[in-house]
Design a protein around this motif. Structure first.
Motif, PDB file in Angstrom:
ATOM      1  N   ASP A  93      45.131  51.490 -26.514  1.00  0.00           N
ATOM      2  CA  ASP A  93      44.852  51.857 -27.906  1.00  0.00           C
ATOM      3  C   ASP A  93      43.365  51.707 -28.208  1.00  0.00           C
ATOM      4  O   ASP A  93      42.767  52.525 -28.903  1.00  0.00           O
ATOM      5  CB  ASP A  93      45.639  50.965 -28.867  1.00  0.00           C
ATOM      6  N   HIS A  94      42.800  50.632 -27.679  1.00  0.00           N
ATOM      7  CA  HIS A  94      41.393  50.372 -27.959  1.00  0.00           C
ATOM      8  C   HIS A  94      40.514  51.459 -27.369  1.00  0.00           C
ATOM      9  O   HIS A  94      39.606  51.981 -28.017  1.00  0.00           O
ATOM     10  CB  HIS A  94      41.008  49.004 -27.399  1.00  0.00           C
ATOM     11  N   PHE A  97      40.807  54.587 -29.295  1.00  0.00           N
ATOM     12  CA  PHE A  97      40.050  54.475 -30.546  1.00  0.00           C
ATOM     13  C   PHE A  97      38.558  54.740 -30.297  1.00  0.00           C
ATOM     14  O   PHE A  97      37.932  55.546 -30.989  1.00  0.00           O
ATOM     15  CB  PHE A  97      40.265  53.083 -31.143  1.00  0.00           C
ATOM     16  N   LEU A  98      38.004  54.084 -29.279  1.00  0.00           N
ATOM     17  CA  LEU A  98      36.574  54.270 -28.996  1.00  0.00           C
ATOM     18  C   LEU A  98      36.280  55.717 -28.613  1.00  0.00           C
ATOM     19  O   LEU A  98      35.286  56.298 -29.057  1.00  0.00           O
ATOM     20  CB  LEU A  98      36.124  53.326 -27.876  1.00  0.00           C
ATOM     21  N   ARG A 100      37.978  58.375 -29.524  1.00  0.00           N
ATOM     22  CA  ARG A 100      38.109  59.247 -30.701  1.00  0.00           C
ATOM     23  C   ARG A 100      36.903  59.116 -31.609  1.00  0.00           C
ATOM     24  O   ARG A 100      36.487  60.082 -32.249  1.00  0.00           O
ATOM     25  CB  ARG A 100      39.389  58.910 -31.463  1.00  0.00           C
TER      26      ARG A 100
END
Lengths: 313, 452
Positions: A93-94, A97-98, A100
């Protein structure tokens, strides 16, 4: 070739303190550029201005040959000196996120993330929360997060600080890969040994000003060409007064002599023989560390750049 | 502002919360907790009260036995089933649910023994004291010979802070003494009780849709519930925003994030994401609340006595609630975000956060004033102060629809104020998130707002 990044005389003051006082530098494709300087020289401030985290008081930052636009930064991979992760997020997920945040699409990122995690041997941790990872593993995740979106330029602030040897190796491989692919890396460090081994070009700053900049090989040739190791006895205090000697740095059994630019060893040796008893005299390539100390020392004496090529292209 | 960037941040904030177990625990546990506060204590009282053992020494020879009868447990008293038994007792219509409850409580609480008055009062008192100290008795009551005239009775116990019990005893004593006096005066106590019956007022709330019978307590409960729900959500989510900002700052992730997201985009994304999480939670709560107040559901709930009115929640009320929540959230959360950004850890930020809570608590001080007179000048003015509008306007709307212009003005002022606060907080925020080390002084904060 269009430079990937140019700084043109950027300045930043905090009150009366000039943190960055007219720094210029250029990062060409296929090169690794080191931003060097002692702690507090203005490296992090310069990098933050590059990344548009703080605005320069004067000067310009150009990316890809034109004045910086905000979205240019999406093509840059940035690793700050102080770096962290969201502890409660899972690794995947992290990274999504980065990615995106850099404009990448989630669907396209998932295979890339798997590939990267495999490369850094963290595949089994993909679904784990960041806080469950060891510090070394978190550093790997930070590295992956920096390069995941395939940036054209990496901007790394003290990338090696606090890294274990394995991760240092990963970073070095990464840097080499970027050079080979015709992309580029700008990294800051205060450890000259690292810069010595990795950089194609360096930009040495002290007290917010560039004291030395250019191709590392050329700088070394220039400094090395006129650096000599002297083993001698007698009154060594007289060495500095010998014509052609710019500086004499006393050592246990003699001195390191830095000759003036237009002086040669052959010219100076007879004069040395007159002054002291010479046991040994040979040419020596200086380490970046010494160049650094000398350049910083010179700039403090003259209050500015040491007369070298300040803004080499 | 690039909406896409803010949206990516918002999505992370939202999912980080909604995916966590704590979020759903809070969502489910809170209503249960509130229900428990409302219902459990009464249930517990029935079950767990240990009898208060009292010895009565009656020197009048007239009151003791009657007091014991009055305080003796009624046959059906201890069973919670009595709650649902409705109005089985005498005097239908005059005795509400609460009074019933009280009577049953009284009955359940005492174990009275009447001690004959000994010849030597002092020796008897000493003996009673000994029994109390040895735990055979909880208390003893001394009814002096002139008690009916002096209206004074003594209560002796190891602890005299049990004022609820004392109150009950005193009420019982008063009732017994009264009946005696009535009889002594030649009156019939039954008749007097009949004549002295309380009058009960039924309340009707007048609305645009026509009058509807609604218990006064029902309206109050609704206003109270909405007011405190809003208060709680604002405090809780404001803190969430602050802690989120501090976490990003202290973990240094913010350094990475601000290279691709402008601080303002980050702030807006964060507020939006957390706001959506709050709305999700509110949707569950309001949904439950509405479901539980539907007529069919109410009648199905056996434990609610027939004469307890359940308030009705209109759609308009919910729209106002959500709008006022949004305004309140953005006013307070931006300030919380600014505070979070300025400090390095929760402890440092807490004192300032406490200062902000004052603005949230202040409306609580106006609560009864507004409840009692929602149209008074004080109520109107207080409800138009931007920091107070979300809570106080909610309260006013829940009690009685205020004039349209007041509601509109409240919304307008708060919206303008919110935008101002966002602007100001964003300036502190964008400087604060990258500042580490020492705590900023007030002067420095001011400088951030002016120059940043």
């Amino acid at each position: 070739m269009t430079p990937l990044l140019e700084l043109d005389a950027v300045r930043k003051s905090y009150g009366d303190f000039r943190a960055v006082d007219g720094v210029s530098l250029t990062v060409e494709p296929g090169s690794i550029c080191g931003l060097l300087g002692p702690n507090g020289a203005g490296k992090t401030t310069s990098i933050r201005m590059i990344m548009d985290i703080i605005a320069p008081d004067a000067g310009e930052v150009r990316f890809f040959g034109r004045p910086r636009q905000r979205d240019d930064l999406l093509r840059v991979g940035y690793l700050p000196e102080e770096r962290g992760l969201y502890r409660k997020m899972t690794v995947t997920d992290h990274l999504v996120f980065l990615g995106r945040l850099h404009g990448a699409k989630k669907r396209r990122m998932v295979p890339a993330i798997e590939e990267w995690l495999d490369k850094v041997e963290l595949s089994e941790w993909a679904g784990k929360k960041v806080e469950e990872l060891s510090k070394g593993m978190q550093q790997k995740i930070q590295l992956v997060g920096t390069v995941l979106h395939k940036p054209d330029l990496l901007v790394l602030d003290e990338p090696f600080s606090g890294l274990d040897p394995i991760n240092q190796g990963l970073f070095k491989d990464l840097l080499a890969e970027y050079r080979r692919d015709g992309r580029a890396v700008l990294f800051s460090t205060h450890i000259m040994e690292q810069a010595d081994k990795l950089c194609d070009r360096i930009c040495l700053i002290s007290r917010g000003r560039v004291v030395l900049a250019g191709e590392l090989k050329a700088i070394k040739r220039r400094f090395g060409g006129n650096s000599y190791r002297l083993v001698a006895s007698g009154n060594l205090d007289r060495l500095a007064a010998v014509p052609g000697v710019a500086r004499a740095i006393a050592q246990d059994d003699g001195a390191r002599l830095l000759l003036e630019d237009d002086a040669s060893g052959a010219e100076v040796l007879p004069r040395l023989l007159e002054a002291v008893t010479v046991h040994e005299f040979r040419s020596e390539e200086p380490e970046l560390e010494e160049i650094f100390i000398q350049a910083v020392g010179d700039s403090e004496r003259t209050g500015g750049a040491a007369g070298e090529e300040r803004h080499a292209r | 502002m690039r909406v896409r960037q803010a949206f990516v941040v918002a999505q992370r904030e939202y999912l980080a919360r909604v995916k966590s177990l704590g979020f759903w625990l809070a969502t489910i546990v809170l209503p249960l907790f509130l229900a428990a506060i409302g219902i459990l204590p009464t249930l517990f009282l029935f079950k767990s009260v240990s009898a208060h053992r009292v010895a009565v020494v009656d020197r009048t020879g007239e009151l003791g036995a009657e007091l014991a009868t009055r305080l003796a447990p009624a046959p059906e008293a201890a069973a919670p089933a009595a709650l649902t038994a409705g109005k089985a007792e005498a005097e239908p219509g005059t005795e509400g649910f609460e009074q019933q409850l009280e009577r049953q409580l009284e009955a359940a609480r005492f174990e009275v023994t009447v001690e004959p008055a000994a010849a030597d009062p002092e020796a008897q008192q000493a003996e009673l004291n000994r029994r109390v100290l040895e735990g055979e008795l909880d208390a003893w009551i001394w009814i002096a010979g002139d008690a009916l005239e002096s209206s004074r009775v003594e209560y002796h116990a190891a602890s005299v802070s049990n004022f609820i019990t004392q109150d009950r005893l005193q009420d019982a004593l008063t009732a017994v003494a009264r009946e005696h006096r009535y009889r002594n005066a030649g009156l019939d106590p039954e008749q007097i009780r009949e004549l002295a019956r309380r009058v009960r007022m039924t309340t009707f709330r007048i609305t645009e849709e026509g009058g509807e019978e609604e218990g006064a307590e029902a309206g109050l409960i609704l206003a109270y519930a909405l007011f405190f729900l809003l208060y709680m959500v604002l405090v809780f989510y404001g803190q969430q925003v602050m802690n989120g900002v501090i976490e990003e700052k202290s973990s240094r992730i913010v350094e990475v994030v601000v290279s691709t997201v402008r601080p303002f985009e980050l702030l807006m994304g964060k507020l939006l994401g957390i706001c959506c999480a709050a709305l999700t939670q509110l949707a569950v709560w309001l949904g439950t609340m509405v479901a539980f107040t539907l007529p069919g559901v109410v009648s199905a709930m056996a434990w609610i006595p027939e004469d307890v009115d359940v308030p009705s929640i209109s759609a308009g009320l919910i729209v106002h609630f959500v709008l006022l929540f949004l305004l309140g959230f953005f006013v307070f959360s931006t300030v919380y975000a600014a505070i979070g950004s300025a400090f390095n850890n929760v402890q440092e930020a807490q004192q300032w956060a406490g200062f902000i809570v004052i603005f949230l608590v202040a409306p609580v001080l106006f609560f009864w004033m507004v409840i009692n007179d929602p149209d008074s000048t004080v109520s109107v003015v207080a409800s138009l102060i931007p920091f107070f509008t979300p809570l106080l306007m909610m309260l006013r709307i829940a009690i009685k629809t205020p004039p349209f212009w007041q509601v509109a003005l409240g919304y307008l002022l708060t919206t303008a104020f919110t935008l101002g606060m966002i602007w100001l907080s964003a300036r502190v925020y964008r400087t604060g998130i990258l500042m580490y080390g020492k705590k900023p002084t007030l002067k420095e904060l001011w400088r951030w707002m002016r120059y940043a």
